[in-house]
Design an enzyme around this catalytic site. Structure first.
Site, mmCIF file in Angstrom:
data_model
loop_
_atom_site.group_PDB
_atom_site.id
_atom_site.type_symbol
_atom_site.label_atom_id
_atom_site.label_comp_id
_atom_site.label_asym_id
_atom_site.label_seq_id
_atom_site.Cartn_x
_atom_site.Cartn_y
_atom_site.Cartn_z
ATOM 1 N N SER A 194 0.813 -1.088 0.005
ATOM 2 C CA SER A 194 -0.112 0.080 -0.077
ATOM 3 C C SER A 194 0.859 1.104 0.079
ATOM 4 O O SER A 194 1.800 1.586 -0.946
ATOM 5 C CB SER A 194 -0.981 -0.099 1.355
ATOM 6 N N HIS A 195 0.653 1.932 1.114
ATOM 7 C CA HIS A 195 1.336 3.345 1.217
ATOM 8 C C HIS A 195 2.680 3.404 1.883
ATOM 9 O O HIS A 195 3.331 4.593 1.956
ATOM 10 C CB HIS A 195 0.539 4.425 1.947
ATOM 11 N N ASP A 359 -1.813 7.075 -3.474
ATOM 12 C CA ASP A 359 -0.722 6.281 -2.770
ATOM 13 C C ASP A 359 -0.316 4.964 -3.833
ATOM 14 O O ASP A 359 -0.544 4.934 -4.809
ATOM 15 C CB ASP A 359 -1.343 5.438 -1.470
ATOM 16 N N ASP A 361 -0.716 1.817 -4.107
ATOM 17 C CA ASP A 361 -1.479 0.727 -4.800
ATOM 18 C C ASP A 361 -3.018 1.621 -5.514
ATOM 19 O O ASP A 361 -3.686 0.747 -5.753
ATOM 20 C CB ASP A 361 -1.702 -0.214 -3.979
ATOM 21 N N ASP A 363 -5.353 3.171 -3.432
ATOM 22 C CA ASP A 363 -6.680 3.121 -2.750
ATOM 23 C C ASP A 363 -6.567 4.282 -1.773
ATOM 24 O O ASP A 363 -7.636 4.231 -1.050
ATOM 25 C CB ASP A 363 -6.905 1.608 -2.434
ATOM 26 N N ARG A 364 -5.417 5.197 -1.755
ATOM 27 C CA ARG A 364 -5.681 6.065 -0.863
ATOM 28 C C ARG A 364 -5.527 7.422 -1.642
ATOM 29 O O ARG A 364 -5.192 7.445 -2.727
ATOM 30 C CB ARG A 364 -4.595 6.214 0.267
ATOM 31 N N LYS A 459 -11.632 0.773 -1.187
ATOM 32 C CA LYS A 459 -11.536 2.334 -1.236
ATOM 33 C C LYS A 459 -10.758 2.411 -2.791
ATOM 34 O O LYS A 459 -10.062 1.710 -3.121
ATOM 35 C CB LYS A 459 -10.644 2.921 -0.082
#
Length: 645
Positions: A194-195, A359, A361, A363-364, A459
């Site tokens: 992710s982030h 971010d 991937d 999703d943020r 998200k």
């Protein structure tokens, strides 16, 4: 045209995002459509960088060094050879908030990734994958290329019929959800931390989404962890590496791999959700400037096809749009600290009207207006308040609204005014997914820069950007802003992001909100602090005085899922005061090393004359109270937070 061509674009030394050539010299970043990695094939044989190759999966899966049993090879009737590889349990493979995240070097250990993948298949009912279809993709970070081949071979070894994988192994987290749902797949793997930062010295991660597109529930992740403690063999198909750089199907007996366009299915879905012609009318205006920072992460693969090719934005509006394995030496977390380059652009004199970042991937997200930051808590509330008018997908109105427990109560006020069902859930997208599948929820969000809807089960950074570009007053973000400005003639003042937010506050009041992150604290001290707080709330009583605040209640948040009745406890220590103010303490489950302590501070202000006060000033008494009550410095030794949101 070089991406970094916007004039007066400041660069942070921490977040310098230039591609370095083999001599270590800076080189300009030329945008290259979807062939964002090397134009030559990415895969031949897997060989880990800085590791010795092994005979089976070229360093990915090996018979345990302590075992003397030879690998057994079994050929089925359709000529697919399956190898049973002896292995042993590896400690520390329990998933966090969403998936397993560790340092790359951990995943490169003998059988580390292979054990977890096999444990996953051992945890699923056979009907959930046997002869079925699974999706595979990731954010392009370091080690994804090798990991993709490992996952494909173990999937084949366990009887999966087909793998759909994004070209070059690329699929954003929202896109994986979209592909699962459109292709009616049994589930999918997401290769991402992710982030978190990427590169040889940083992080890697893996997670699994179910057939609805949502993350696997805790009932499955708990089984996976249990199986990692007892695993003894890995089932691996003896097939060659798959060339993932070319679209098309590769057949290996009864098993096949289809390399798909990472953008196509996702873009098709977006066109069903939003009015693209309306959005295009906004983005293509000469008096509307838009900057999207992909942070050298996965959404760089989507930015040009969607924003430039489909919606008419200038190529210069895409910042850091080439996905890189180490995210350009940056930290792909879209907040005011790590997305400093975009922040500097948006806060410069005569900066763009709208800015967004996503971010690692995808999703943020972070949304900015000219010299204006929109908190994620406010954003999801504004989207919900305006969705029915501004976004075609919600033309009949949302079914329900939900937020994670630490997210501010701004969304609660919208749900109350619109008379919509409302849910407060623990941090983690899987809890929203259950509500969506049951038809109870349409729009949801987390204060950690995540917002989404039931068009997928995740998200969605790009989705959120669309909304937020549309919301320029009181409708819902690009759909809202485009909707609000659709009749504006050239030269007329456009409705701005700050206009939209200010109007929302005037209607609903402002929930001042801030989050303090203390990253990579020593786990022992962080855990002792949480234990201390749990002991404190066990003795707390209604009416207790904390500084200038009177306690309404204190607890450790427990959630009972209204759909399946499952119970999740110890999700965050809460102090809720009689004026509605809140202080919340959590240990984050998204890090790969040590512990991240998060403190959330919130206070509601109905007086519009006070809405313009800086959040850090408005919240200072509560912030001081949070630090003194928790004894954070005493337990962790930390003087200052790593990130303030």
């Amino acid at each position: 045209m070089a991406l970094n061509s916007i004039a007066s674009r400041p660069t942070s030394s921490l977040l310098s995002r230039k591609l370095r050539n083999s001599n270590g010299n800076d080189s300009s970043l030329a945008y290259s459509s979807l062939s964002f990695f090397n134009p030559t094939p990415l895969f031949s044989n897997i060989s880990f960088r800085n590791a010795s190759p092994s005979p089976l999966l070229s360093v990915s899966v090996r018979a345990s060094s302590s075992s003397t049993s030879p690998s057994a090879t079994v050929a089925n009737s359709q000529e697919l050879k399956i190898k049973s590889v002896p292995t042993q349990p590896i400690e520390g493979q329990k998933t966090g908030t969403s998936g397993l995240r560790k340092k790359v070097k951990e995943f490169m250990r003998e059988n580390y990734l292979a054990n977890w993948i096999q444990a996953l298949f051992d945890s699923l009912p056979p009907e959930d994958y046997k002869n079925g279809v699974l999706v595979l993709g990731g954010d392009g970070r370091y080690f994804n290329k090798e990991a993709a081949q490992i996952i494909i071979k173990i999937a084949a070894g366990n009887g999966v019929g087909k793998i759909l994988v994004g070209r070059d192994g690329i699929l954003s987290t929202p896109a994986v959800s979209a592909v699962i749902r459109k292709r009616e797949a049994n589930g999918g793997f997401i290769m991402s931390a992710s982030h978190n930062p990427g590169g040889p010295e940083y992080d890697w991660g893996i997670k699994f989404n179910y057939s609805s597109g949502q993350p696997a529930p805790e009932s499955i992740t708990d089984k996976i962890y249990g199986n990692t403690l007892s695993i003894s063999e890995i089932k691996v198909a003896d097939i060659p590496d798959i060339n993932l750089s070319q679209l098309g199907v590769t057949n290996c007996g009864p098993f096949s791999v289809e390399v798909v366009d990472p953008v196509a299915d996702y873009l098709e879905l977006l066109e069903q959700v939003f009015d693209f012609s309306l959005i295009r009318s906004l983005i293509s205006r000469s008096d509307f400037r838009f900057t999207f920072d992909a942070m050298h992460a996965v959404t760089g693969a989507y930015a040009k096809p969607i924003f430039v090719d489909k919606l008419g934005a200038s190529i210069d509006s895409i910042l850091n749009g080439v996905p890189l394995e180490d995210f350009g030496h940056g930290h792909p977390d879209p907040n005011l600290t790590y997305a400093k380059e975009l922040v500097d652009i948006m806060y410069a004199e005569h900066g763009p009207e709208f800015g967004a970042a996503s971010d690692g991937d995808g999703d943020r997200n972070m949304i900015l207006g000219s010299r204006f930051f929109v908190t994620p808590s406010d954003s999801v509330a504004i989207i919900a308040a305006n969705a029915e008018k501004a976004i075609p997908y919600f033309k009949t109105g949302p079914k329900g609204l939900a937020r994670s427990m630490p997210t501010s109560g701004a969304l609660d006020r919208v749900a109350e005014k619109l008379n919509l069902p409302f849910y407060e859930v623990p941090t983690g997208w899987k809890f929203f997914g259950n509500l969506m599948d049951a038809g109870k929820l349409s729009i949801c969000g987390e204060e950690s820069f995540g917002t989404g809807s039931d068009h997928i089960r995740k998200k969605d950074g790009i989705w959120y950007v669309y909304i937020n570009e549309l919301v320029r007053k009181s409708h819902a973000w690009l759909s809202i802003i485009a909707f609000r400005n659709k009749d504006k003639k050239p030269g007329e003042k456009l409705v701005s992001v700050s206009d939209v937010v200010s109007e929302h506050w005037a209607t609903y009041g402002r929930n001042f909100f801030s989050r303090y992150d203390y990253e990579e604290c020593k786990s022992e001290g962080a855990n002792k602090m949480i234990d201390y707080l749990r002991d404190l709330i066990s003795k707390a009583k209604t009416g207790d005085v904390y500084g200038d605040y009177k306690l309404q209640f204190a607890d450790d948040f427990t959630y009972t899922d209204p759909v399946d009745g499952s119970v999740v406890a110890k999700q965050g220590v809460r102090f809720v005061f009689t004026d509605g103010s809140r202080i919340i303490f959590r240990l984050s489950g998204t890090g790969s090393a040590g512990a991240t302590v998060r403190i959330y501070i919130e206070q509601f202000e109905p007086d519009a004359s006070k809405h313009g006060v800086d959040a850090q000033i408005a919240l200072k008494p509560l912030i001081d109270l949070a630090l003194s009550t928790s004894k954070l410095k005493e337990f962790t030794g930390r003087e200052q937070p790593t990130v303030i949101t």
